[in-house]
Design a protein around this motif. Sequence first.
Motif, short mmCIF file in Angstrom:
data_model
loop_
_atom_site.label_atom_id
_atom_site.label_comp_id
_atom_site.label_asym_id
_atom_site.label_seq_id
_atom_site.Cartn_x
_atom_site.Cartn_y
_atom_site.Cartn_z
N ILE A 38 118.63 65.93 71.59
CA ILE A 38 118.98 65.01 70.96
C ILE A 38 120.08 65.35 69.80
N GLY A 39 119.77 66.59 68.95
CA GLY A 39 120.34 66.64 68.10
C GLY A 39 122.03 67.29 68.77
N LEU A 40 121.90 68.22 69.87
CA LEU A 40 123.34 68.34 70.52
C LEU A 40 123.92 67.31 70.99
N GLY A 41 123.33 66.23 71.50
CA GLY A 41 124.15 65.03 71.77
C GLY A 41 124.85 64.48 70.72
N LEU A 42 124.11 64.24 69.71
CA LEU A 42 124.59 63.46 68.58
C LEU A 42 125.74 64.55 67.78
N ALA A 43 125.49 65.64 67.87
CA ALA A 43 126.63 66.51 67.17
C ALA A 43 127.96 66.42 68.19
N LEU A 44 127.67 66.41 69.58
CA LEU A 44 128.65 66.62 70.25
C LEU A 44 129.45 65.09 70.31
N ALA A 45 128.80 64.24 70.05
CA ALA A 45 129.38 62.72 69.93
C ALA A 45 130.12 62.76 68.77
N GLY A 50 135.22 62.52 65.93
CA GLY A 50 136.01 62.99 64.80
C GLY A 50 137.49 63.58 65.30
N LEU A 51 137.36 64.21 66.11
CA LEU A 51 138.53 64.69 66.79
C LEU A 51 139.57 63.67 67.32
N LYS A 55 143.09 62.46 65.88
CA LYS A 55 144.28 62.59 66.98
C LYS A 55 144.99 61.04 66.83
N ALA A 56 144.29 60.05 66.56
CA ALA A 56 144.54 58.80 66.70
C ALA A 56 145.51 58.43 65.35
N THR A 57 144.91 58.94 64.13
CA THR A 57 145.42 58.69 63.05
C THR A 57 146.64 59.47 62.86
N ALA A 58 146.72 60.88 63.38
CA ALA A 58 147.99 61.36 63.38
C ALA A 58 149.21 60.76 64.18
#
Length: 101
Positions: A38-45, A50-51, A55-58
């Motif tokens: 669960i922790g890995l899934g949330l961290a990955l998502a 965030g990336l 990219k969208a903002t840039a």
Amino acid sequence: MRKLQYLLMTLSVLCFASPAFAQATAGGSSINLAPIGIGLGLALAAGLCGLGQGKATASAVEALARNPGARPGIFTFLILGLAFIESLTLFTLVIIFIMIK
């Protein structure tokens, strides 16, 4: 290259060892790996969203620098895109809370 090879070999051994972790011990208790997943899934998502938002903002800032007159249209699509990206993280959070129960 050698370090990457060692890392991948270690990860493959850990993947094949997971059925051994699923077996019950002599006392009847088993190891629960769900919180780690669960922790890995949330961290990955959260990290990948965030990336994506960066990219969208840039891209939106670059588009505004090239054509300042298109600000209303770019701003609308930027907000819509950021909302969609953020909703992916929130959906992941909801699914994780459902899986905890």
